[in-house]
Motif scaffolding. Sequence first.
Motif, PDB file in Angstrom:
ATOM      1  N   MET A 237     -43.511 -44.633 -58.423  1.00 26.12           N
ATOM      2  CA  MET A 237     -44.434 -44.448 -57.303  1.00 26.12           C
ATOM      3  C   MET A 237     -44.647 -42.972 -56.990  1.00 26.12           C
ATOM      4  O   MET A 237     -45.727 -42.575 -56.561  1.00 26.12           O
ATOM      5  N   ILE A 238     -43.627 -42.136 -57.227  1.00 29.26           N
ATOM      6  CA  ILE A 238     -43.768 -40.708 -56.960  1.00 29.26           C
ATOM      7  C   ILE A 238     -44.869 -40.118 -57.829  1.00 29.26           C
ATOM      8  O   ILE A 238     -45.696 -39.326 -57.354  1.00 29.26           O
ATOM      9  N   ALA A 239     -44.901 -40.512 -59.108  1.00 30.34           N
ATOM     10  CA  ALA A 239     -45.945 -40.010 -60.013  1.00 30.34           C
ATOM     11  C   ALA A 239     -47.327 -40.431 -59.531  1.00 30.34           C
ATOM     12  O   ALA A 239     -48.280 -39.634 -59.574  1.00 30.34           O
ATOM     13  N   GLU A 240     -47.443 -41.671 -59.065  1.00 29.11           N
ATOM     14  CA  GLU A 240     -48.744 -42.157 -58.574  1.00 29.11           C
ATOM     15  C   GLU A 240     -49.194 -41.377 -57.336  1.00 29.11           C
ATOM     16  O   GLU A 240     -50.371 -41.054 -57.187  1.00 29.11           O
ATOM     17  N   LEU A 241     -48.252 -41.067 -56.443  1.00 29.99           N
ATOM     18  CA  LEU A 241     -48.615 -40.323 -55.239  1.00 29.99           C
ATOM     19  C   LEU A 241     -49.045 -38.905 -55.574  1.00 29.99           C
ATOM     20  O   LEU A 241     -49.996 -38.377 -54.975  1.00 29.99           O
TER      21      LEU A 241
END
Length: 289
Positions: free
Chosen positions: A1-5
């Motif tokens: 999720m960090i990469a998506e954010l």
Amino acid sequence: MIAELNRLVELVEGRLDDDLDVSSLARELGTTEYHLRRMFSSLAGMPLSEYIRRRRMSVAAADVLGDGNLLSISVRYGYGSTEAFGRAFRSVHGVSVGSVKRNGGPLRTQPQLRFRLTVEGNITMDTRITERPAFLLVGHATRVPLIHEGINQQIQAHIASLPAAEHAHLKALSDTEPGGLLQVSADVDPDYTEGSELTYLHGVAVTGTTLVAADLDTIEVPTGTWAVFRTEGEYPAALQEAWAATATDWFPSNPWRLRPGPSIVAVLDRADDFSTATCELWLPVERVE
């Protein structure tokens, strides 16, 4: 999720002077708008819409200081009039467009965000995943403001307004998980904005075949998957800390994302004065494909 954010922040940055459709951005990132907004708000400490507004006005300040036409600048950043642009500009910078043109400032800049995950590994989250058939949440509902920390006085007042016998009556109706008296939050702002209104229901979970009195409020819950987090400690601090940790620790590290639906707190045990409690936090989830 960090990469998506972080990818979301890059996409936003490239479209500050364009029409930003968050649902389209979520599809580009392979997730849902609901999960994207909730995770962004939890980790950034502000709603996605607020971040976009601040970044737009930070970048627009350079145009305001230039020789451009104010109406053209307003339209470029998605505002239909100079008045609407001016209100947004003042809300971010604290001064009018005219004042900045005359004096060059002061300006408040919103830096571009960068998300990082720090894994310390010293806290184990007691979590289980469970599949639940459709059920009903029944009880007494009211509209209250969203509070991130501390006791929600309006919820306390709502519960206190119910006769003691009504708590026992509700508890007797409970015939399915989550068991016992429940604290239900529904219709929550996807950005999880503090102060925004939500529906709070004090009640229980029942099967669809249970006879429910007409004077009780109901929320239909469809078949789905739930992540259940067990918490123990000071109330409501331990519960609120666990809720925050689902966004900062659990969701980024596990193949699940939030789906629309109510969040439910089941109080399993508590001190007489409710200073401490053992709770289960139920969050509706779906597997990330």
